[in-house]
Write a protein that holds these residues in place. Structure first.
Motif, PDB file in Angstrom:
ATOM      1  N   VAL A   1       0.851  -1.192   0.000  1.00 27.46           N
ATOM      2  CA  VAL A   1       0.000   0.000   0.000  1.00 27.46           C
ATOM      3  C   VAL A   1       0.886   1.240   0.000  1.00 27.46           C
ATOM      4  O   VAL A   1       2.019   1.205   0.482  1.00 27.46           O
ATOM      5  CB  VAL A   1      -0.959   0.032   1.216  1.00 27.46           C
ATOM      6  N   PRO A   2       0.386   2.351  -0.535  1.00 27.76           N
ATOM      7  CA  PRO A   2       1.183   3.579  -0.541  1.00 27.76           C
ATOM      8  C   PRO A   2       1.254   4.205   0.852  1.00 27.76           C
ATOM      9  O   PRO A   2       0.452   3.898   1.739  1.00 27.76           O
ATOM     10  CB  PRO A   2       0.431   4.482  -1.518  1.00 27.76           C
ATOM     11  N   GLN A   3       2.198   5.096   1.015  1.00 23.98           N
ATOM     12  CA  GLN A   3       2.283   5.882   2.239  1.00 23.98           C
ATOM     13  C   GLN A   3       1.256   7.011   2.155  1.00 23.98           C
ATOM     14  O   GLN A   3       0.931   7.440   1.067  1.00 23.98           O
ATOM     15  CB  GLN A   3       3.698   6.469   2.406  1.00 23.98           C
ATOM     16  N   PRO A   4       0.671   7.484   3.200  1.00 25.34           N
ATOM     17  CA  PRO A   4       0.974   7.192   4.592  1.00 25.34           C
ATOM     18  C   PRO A   4       0.258   5.968   5.145  1.00 25.34           C
ATOM     19  O   PRO A   4       0.410   5.613   6.305  1.00 25.34           O
ATOM     20  CB  PRO A   4       0.508   8.444   5.334  1.00 25.34           C
ATOM     21  N   TRP A   5      -0.554   5.293   4.308  1.00 28.17           N
ATOM     22  CA  TRP A   5      -1.370   4.178   4.790  1.00 28.17           C
ATOM     23  C   TRP A   5      -0.530   3.019   5.311  1.00 28.17           C
ATOM     24  O   TRP A   5      -0.906   2.391   6.305  1.00 28.17           O
ATOM     25  CB  TRP A   5      -2.342   3.724   3.710  1.00 28.17           C
ATOM     26  N   ALA A   6       0.597   2.726   4.685  1.00 27.51           N
ATOM     27  CA  ALA A   6       1.424   1.612   5.156  1.00 27.51           C
ATOM     28  C   ALA A   6       1.838   1.832   6.607  1.00 27.51           C
ATOM     29  O   ALA A   6       1.728   0.935   7.452  1.00 27.51           O
ATOM     30  CB  ALA A   6       2.645   1.447   4.257  1.00 27.51           C
ATOM     31  N   THR A   7       2.280   3.027   6.924  1.00 25.84           N
ATOM     32  CA  THR A   7       2.691   3.328   8.296  1.00 25.84           C
ATOM     33  C   THR A   7       1.496   3.349   9.237  1.00 25.84           C
ATOM     34  O   THR A   7       1.556   2.800  10.342  1.00 25.84           O
ATOM     35  CB  THR A   7       3.455   4.666   8.343  1.00 25.84           C
ATOM     36  N   LEU A   8       0.398   3.950   8.831  1.00 28.97           N
ATOM     37  CA  LEU A   8      -0.787   3.994   9.685  1.00 28.97           C
ATOM     38  C   LEU A   8      -1.322   2.590   9.963  1.00 28.97           C
ATOM     39  O   LEU A   8      -1.741   2.289  11.087  1.00 28.97           O
ATOM     40  CB  LEU A   8      -1.873   4.866   9.054  1.00 28.97           C
ATOM     41  N   LEU A   9      -1.286   1.720   8.969  1.00 28.19           N
ATOM     42  CA  LEU A   9      -1.725   0.335   9.175  1.00 28.19           C
ATOM     43  C   LEU A   9      -0.782  -0.405  10.115  1.00 28.19           C
ATOM     44  O   LEU A   9      -1.218  -1.144  10.992  1.00 28.19           O
ATOM     45  CB  LEU A   9      -1.818  -0.405   7.840  1.00 28.19           C
ATOM     46  N   SER A  10       0.510  -0.207   9.921  1.00 28.96           N
ATOM     47  CA  SER A  10       1.474  -0.929  10.752  1.00 28.96           C
ATOM     48  C   SER A  10       1.445  -0.450  12.203  1.00 28.96           C
ATOM     49  O   SER A  10       1.809  -1.196  13.112  1.00 28.96           O
ATOM     50  CB  SER A  10       2.884  -0.819  10.170  1.00 28.96           C
ATOM     51  N   ARG A  11       0.990   0.762  12.434  1.00 26.81           N
ATOM     52  CA  ARG A  11       0.846   1.283  13.804  1.00 26.81           C
ATOM     53  C   ARG A  11      -0.495   0.892  14.430  1.00 26.81           C
ATOM     54  O   ARG A  11      -0.723   1.134  15.608  1.00 26.81           O
ATOM     55  CB  ARG A  11       0.950   2.810  13.812  1.00 26.81           C
ATOM     56  N   GLY A  12      -1.383   0.335  13.633  1.00 28.36           N
ATOM     57  CA  GLY A  12      -2.708  -0.018  14.129  1.00 28.36           C
ATOM     58  C   GLY A  12      -3.659   1.158  14.187  1.00 28.36           C
ATOM     59  O   GLY A  12      -4.762   1.057  14.709  1.00 28.36           O
ATOM     60  N   VAL A  13      -3.242   2.304  13.648  1.00 33.33           N
ATOM     61  CA  VAL A  13      -4.072   3.503  13.632  1.00 33.33           C
ATOM     62  C   VAL A  13      -5.203   3.337  12.616  1.00 33.33           C
ATOM     63  O   VAL A  13      -6.367   3.602  12.915  1.00 33.33           O
ATOM     64  CB  VAL A  13      -3.228   4.752  13.298  1.00 33.33           C
TER      65      VAL A  13
ATOM     66  N   VAL B   1       3.939  -5.650  10.255  1.00 35.13           N
ATOM     67  CA  VAL B   1       3.203  -6.896  10.070  1.00 35.13           C
ATOM     68  C   VAL B   1       1.843  -6.735  10.734  1.00 35.13           C
ATOM     69  O   VAL B   1       1.666  -5.913  11.634  1.00 35.13           O
ATOM     70  CB  VAL B   1       3.947  -8.120  10.657  1.00 35.13           C
ATOM     71  N   ALA B   2       0.885  -7.518  10.282  1.00 36.38           N
ATOM     72  CA  ALA B   2      -0.461  -7.500  10.852  1.00 36.38           C
ATOM     73  C   ALA B   2      -1.131  -8.820  10.505  1.00 36.38           C
ATOM     74  O   ALA B   2      -0.552  -9.657   9.797  1.00 36.38           O
ATOM     75  CB  ALA B   2      -1.266  -6.319  10.318  1.00 36.38           C
ATOM     76  N   VAL B   3      -2.334  -8.966  10.956  1.00 32.78           N
ATOM     77  CA  VAL B   3      -3.131 -10.159  10.678  1.00 32.78           C
ATOM     78  C   VAL B   3      -4.376  -9.728   9.924  1.00 32.78           C
ATOM     79  O   VAL B   3      -5.063  -8.785  10.345  1.00 32.78           O
ATOM     80  CB  VAL B   3      -3.525 -10.868  11.997  1.00 32.78           C
ATOM     81  N   ILE B   4      -4.665 -10.387   8.803  1.00 34.41           N
ATOM     82  CA  ILE B   4      -5.951 -10.156   8.137  1.00 34.41           C
ATOM     83  C   ILE B   4      -6.997 -10.865   8.989  1.00 34.41           C
ATOM     84  O   ILE B   4      -6.994 -12.089   9.109  1.00 34.41           O
ATOM     85  CB  ILE B   4      -5.973 -10.702   6.694  1.00 34.41           C
ATOM     86  N   ALA B   5      -7.859 -10.082   9.613  1.00 35.27           N
ATOM     87  CA  ALA B   5      -8.855 -10.635  10.524  1.00 35.27           C
ATOM     88  C   ALA B   5     -10.161 -10.972   9.808  1.00 35.27           C
ATOM     89  O   ALA B   5     -10.801 -11.977  10.112  1.00 35.27           O
ATOM     90  CB  ALA B   5      -9.132  -9.656  11.658  1.00 35.27           C
ATOM     91  N   ASP B   6     -10.553 -10.124   8.842  1.00 30.79           N
ATOM     92  CA  ASP B   6     -11.824 -10.339   8.160  1.00 30.79           C
ATOM     93  C   ASP B   6     -11.908  -9.430   6.948  1.00 30.79           C
ATOM     94  O   ASP B   6     -11.086  -8.519   6.786  1.00 30.79           O
ATOM     95  CB  ASP B   6     -12.989 -10.038   9.101  1.00 30.79           C
TER      96      ASP B   6
ATOM     97  N   LEU C   1      -7.511  -5.331   9.380  1.00 31.58           N
ATOM     98  CA  LEU C   1      -6.252  -5.803   9.943  1.00 31.58           C
ATOM     99  C   LEU C   1      -6.283  -5.684  11.459  1.00 31.58           C
ATOM    100  O   LEU C   1      -6.863  -4.751  12.005  1.00 31.58           O
ATOM    101  CB  LEU C   1      -5.081  -4.989   9.393  1.00 31.58           C
ATOM    102  N   ALA C   2      -5.647  -6.619  12.123  1.00 29.89           N
ATOM    103  CA  ALA C   2      -5.560  -6.626  13.579  1.00 29.89           C
ATOM    104  C   ALA C   2      -4.134  -6.965  13.978  1.00 29.89           C
ATOM    105  O   ALA C   2      -3.328  -7.410  13.147  1.00 29.89           O
ATOM    106  CB  ALA C   2      -6.539  -7.654  14.147  1.00 29.89           C
ATOM    107  N   GLU C   3      -3.833  -6.777  15.231  1.00 26.86           N
ATOM    108  CA  GLU C   3      -2.531  -7.142  15.794  1.00 26.86           C
ATOM    109  C   GLU C   3      -1.363  -6.553  14.992  1.00 26.86           C
ATOM    110  O   GLU C   3      -0.365  -7.209  14.729  1.00 26.86           O
ATOM    111  CB  GLU C   3      -2.389  -8.662  15.902  1.00 26.86           C
ATOM    112  N   ALA C   4      -1.507  -5.296  14.627  1.00 25.05           N
ATOM    113  CA  ALA C   4      -0.477  -4.623  13.837  1.00 25.05           C
ATOM    114  C   ALA C   4       0.766  -4.346  14.667  1.00 25.05           C
ATOM    115  O   ALA C   4       0.685  -4.087  15.864  1.00 25.05           O
ATOM    116  CB  ALA C   4      -1.027  -3.324  13.267  1.00 25.05           C
ATOM    117  N   LEU C   5       1.897  -4.399  14.005  1.00 23.97           N
ATOM    118  CA  LEU C   5       3.173  -4.125  14.651  1.00 23.97           C
ATOM    119  C   LEU C   5       4.073  -3.396  13.662  1.00 23.97           C
ATOM    120  O   LEU C   5       4.392  -3.929  12.598  1.00 23.97           O
ATOM    121  CB  LEU C   5       3.843  -5.431  15.090  1.00 23.97           C
ATOM    122  N   GLU C   6       4.450  -2.177  14.003  1.00 26.28           N
ATOM    123  CA  GLU C   6       5.363  -1.402  13.157  1.00 26.28           C
ATOM    124  C   GLU C   6       6.783  -1.904  13.388  1.00 26.28           C
ATOM    125  O   GLU C   6       7.183  -2.180  14.512  1.00 26.28           O
ATOM    126  CB  GLU C   6       5.278   0.076  13.507  1.00 26.28           C
ATOM    127  N   ILE C   7       7.539  -2.032  12.318  1.00 27.48           N
ATOM    128  CA  ILE C   7       8.933  -2.436  12.446  1.00 27.48           C
ATOM    129  C   ILE C   7       9.831  -1.347  11.877  1.00 27.48           C
ATOM    130  O   ILE C   7       9.434  -0.602  10.982  1.00 27.48           O
ATOM    131  CB  ILE C   7       9.222  -3.791  11.758  1.00 27.48           C
TER     132      ILE C   7
END
Length: 135
Positions: free
Chosen positions: A6-18, A82-87, A118-124
């Motif tokens: 995904v493009p930025q800023p979404w990649a970072t926002l997703l990885s932060r769980g925001v 990283v994250a988990v596709i929940a549904d 996405l759930a259980e997101a973790l920014e690296i």
């Protein structure tokens, strides 16, 4: 491992769980861990919205994005989390569970869109110049 690009800023926002929903045109049967890849580009629509929508800009500011430069400085062409596709959700089903904060980040979307939750997101941390491998 499965990768979601995904493009930025979404990649970072997703990885932060925001942001917890990704708007896609396609569906998947896969549920589980994915790597979040920041593509080479930025989301031009998000950048325009940052300038035109004060509420969106304020929300982004809470995440440390006070200017377009701060968004442009985000890592590109890298795994950022990283994250988990929940549904997966349709727009109609999503309207029943989405929070006001989710709705603010999603903005206007097509009625036929598929929302990957996405759930259980973790920014690296992204390593810009990794050290050479030891022999």
């Amino acid at each position: 491992m499965h990768i979601l690009s995904v493009p930025q800023p979404w990649a970072t926002l997703l990885s932060r769980g925001v942001a917890r929903f990704v708007v896609r045109e396609d569906t998947t049967d896969y549920r589980g861990t994915i790597a979040i890849h920041a593509s080479e580009s930025s989301d031009a629509e998000a950048l325009e919205r940052f300038q035109a929508d004060a509420e969106f800009a304020e929300r982004m500011g809470r995440e440390g994005f006070a200017s377009l430069d701060s968004i442009e400085a985000l890592p590109r062409n890298a795994i950022v989390g990283v994250a988990v596709i929940a549904d997966l959700w349709s727009l109609k089903a999503l309207e029943e569970i989405v929070t006001e904060d989710d709705a603010l980040l999603l903005g206007d979307v097509a009625e036929t869109a598929v929302f990957w939750e996405l759930a259980e997101a973790l920014e690296i941390a992204v390593i810009d110049d990794p050290a050479p491998a030891a022999n």
